[in-house]
Design a protein around this motif. Sequence first.
Motif, PDB file in Angstrom:
ATOM      1  N   LEU A 103      65.076  93.929   7.102  1.00 48.96           N
ATOM      2  CA  LEU A 103      65.249  95.587   7.405  1.00 48.96           C
ATOM      3  C   LEU A 103      64.372  96.787   7.614  1.00 48.96           C
ATOM      4  O   LEU A 103      64.472  97.268   7.816  1.00 48.96           O
ATOM      5  N   VAL A 104      64.320  96.097   5.996  1.00 49.19           N
ATOM      6  CA  VAL A 104      62.597  97.298   5.211  1.00 49.19           C
ATOM      7  C   VAL A 104      61.353  96.898   6.509  1.00 49.19           C
ATOM      8  O   VAL A 104      60.999  98.239   6.312  1.00 49.19           O
ATOM      9  N   VAL A 105      61.419  96.371   6.791  1.00 51.46           N
ATOM     10  CA  VAL A 105      59.958  95.490   7.758  1.00 51.46           C
ATOM     11  C   VAL A 105      59.897  96.088   8.627  1.00 51.46           C
ATOM     12  O   VAL A 105      59.188  96.476   9.456  1.00 51.46           O
ATOM     13  N   LEU A 106      60.425  95.264   9.239  1.00 52.82           N
ATOM     14  CA  LEU A 106      61.201  96.060  10.425  1.00 52.82           C
ATOM     15  C   LEU A 106      60.915  97.367  11.500  1.00 52.82           C
ATOM     16  O   LEU A 106      59.773  97.944  12.054  1.00 52.82           O
ATOM     17  N   PRO A 107      61.065  98.231  10.868  1.00 56.50           N
ATOM     18  CA  PRO A 107      60.933 100.136  10.916  1.00 56.50           C
ATOM     19  C   PRO A 107      59.439 100.126  10.639  1.00 56.50           C
ATOM     20  O   PRO A 107      58.618 101.249  11.812  1.00 56.50           O
ATOM     21  N   VAL A 108      59.014  99.915   9.680  1.00 52.70           N
ATOM     22  CA  VAL A 108      57.766 100.171   9.627  1.00 52.70           C
ATOM     23  C   VAL A 108      56.598  99.041  10.444  1.00 52.70           C
ATOM     24  O   VAL A 108      55.299 100.003  11.471  1.00 52.70           O
ATOM     25  N   ALA A 109      57.089  98.082  10.633  1.00 51.29           N
ATOM     26  CA  ALA A 109      56.212  97.377  12.401  1.00 51.29           C
ATOM     27  C   ALA A 109      55.978  98.570  13.881  1.00 51.29           C
ATOM     28  O   ALA A 109      55.414  99.010  14.215  1.00 51.29           O
ATOM     29  N   ALA A 110      57.319  98.811  13.667  1.00 51.37           N
ATOM     30  CA  ALA A 110      57.448 100.074  15.361  1.00 51.37           C
ATOM     31  C   ALA A 110      56.865 101.075  15.085  1.00 51.37           C
ATOM     32  O   ALA A 110      56.209 101.819  15.747  1.00 51.37           O
ATOM     33  N   GLN A 112      53.596 102.417  17.224  1.00 52.94           N
ATOM     34  CA  GLN A 112      53.384 103.754  17.370  1.00 52.94           C
ATOM     35  C   GLN A 112      52.124 104.651  17.606  1.00 52.94           C
ATOM     36  O   GLN A 112      51.850 105.494  18.311  1.00 52.94           O
ATOM     37  N   ALA A 113      52.124 104.527  15.679  1.00 53.41           N
ATOM     38  CA  ALA A 113      50.553 105.104  15.827  1.00 53.41           C
ATOM     39  C   ALA A 113      49.397 104.580  16.188  1.00 53.41           C
ATOM     40  O   ALA A 113      48.182 104.846  16.705  1.00 53.41           O
ATOM     41  N   ALA A 114      49.490 103.246  16.761  1.00 53.22           N
ATOM     42  CA  ALA A 114      48.899 102.037  16.905  1.00 53.22           C
ATOM     43  C   ALA A 114      47.795 102.781  18.919  1.00 53.22           C
ATOM     44  O   ALA A 114      46.986 103.441  19.008  1.00 53.22           O
ATOM     45  N   GLU A 136      47.537 101.032  29.536  1.00 59.19           N
ATOM     46  CA  GLU A 136      47.043 100.091  28.466  1.00 59.19           C
ATOM     47  C   GLU A 136      47.282 100.451  26.676  1.00 59.19           C
ATOM     48  O   GLU A 136      48.157  99.948  25.997  1.00 59.19           O
ATOM     49  N   CYS A 137      47.227 101.688  26.731  1.00 58.64           N
ATOM     50  CA  CYS A 137      47.878 102.162  25.716  1.00 58.64           C
ATOM     51  C   CYS A 137      49.550 102.091  25.201  1.00 58.64           C
ATOM     52  O   CYS A 137      50.123 102.043  24.044  1.00 58.64           O
ATOM     53  N   LEU A 138      49.901 102.457  26.798  1.00 58.31           N
ATOM     54  CA  LEU A 138      51.219 102.087  26.349  1.00 58.31           C
ATOM     55  C   LEU A 138      52.026 100.513  26.405  1.00 58.31           C
ATOM     56  O   LEU A 138      53.664 100.673  25.670  1.00 58.31           O
TER      57      LEU A 138
END
Length: 90
Positions: free
Chosen positions: A11-18, A22-24, A84-86
């Motif tokens: 649960l801690v890692v999932l929001p960071v991955a999402a 978005q940043a990428a 490609e970005c989407l």
Amino acid sequence: MKSWIFASALLVVLPVAAHADQAAANACAANLSPTGQMLYNKTAPTMKPTSDIKDALTAQARPLVMNGTLSRDAARAAAEAAGECLKLLK
């Protein structure tokens, strides 16, 4: 006990991955042409994990082509680049 720790860590890692996606995607969009950035900015808020990128971009680009703001070729090139970005949002 181990499964509880694993679930808590997940649960801690999932929001960071999402957030990283978005940043990428935003970093990718910064390198697009102005038309590509416009299509990305209009389409990105509508994207969901189940969204079809082509359909979402077409919905944004078609009115611009129909009213003469963009040529079909310009819209296609910008949409392909924005797509490609989407992909990074999914």
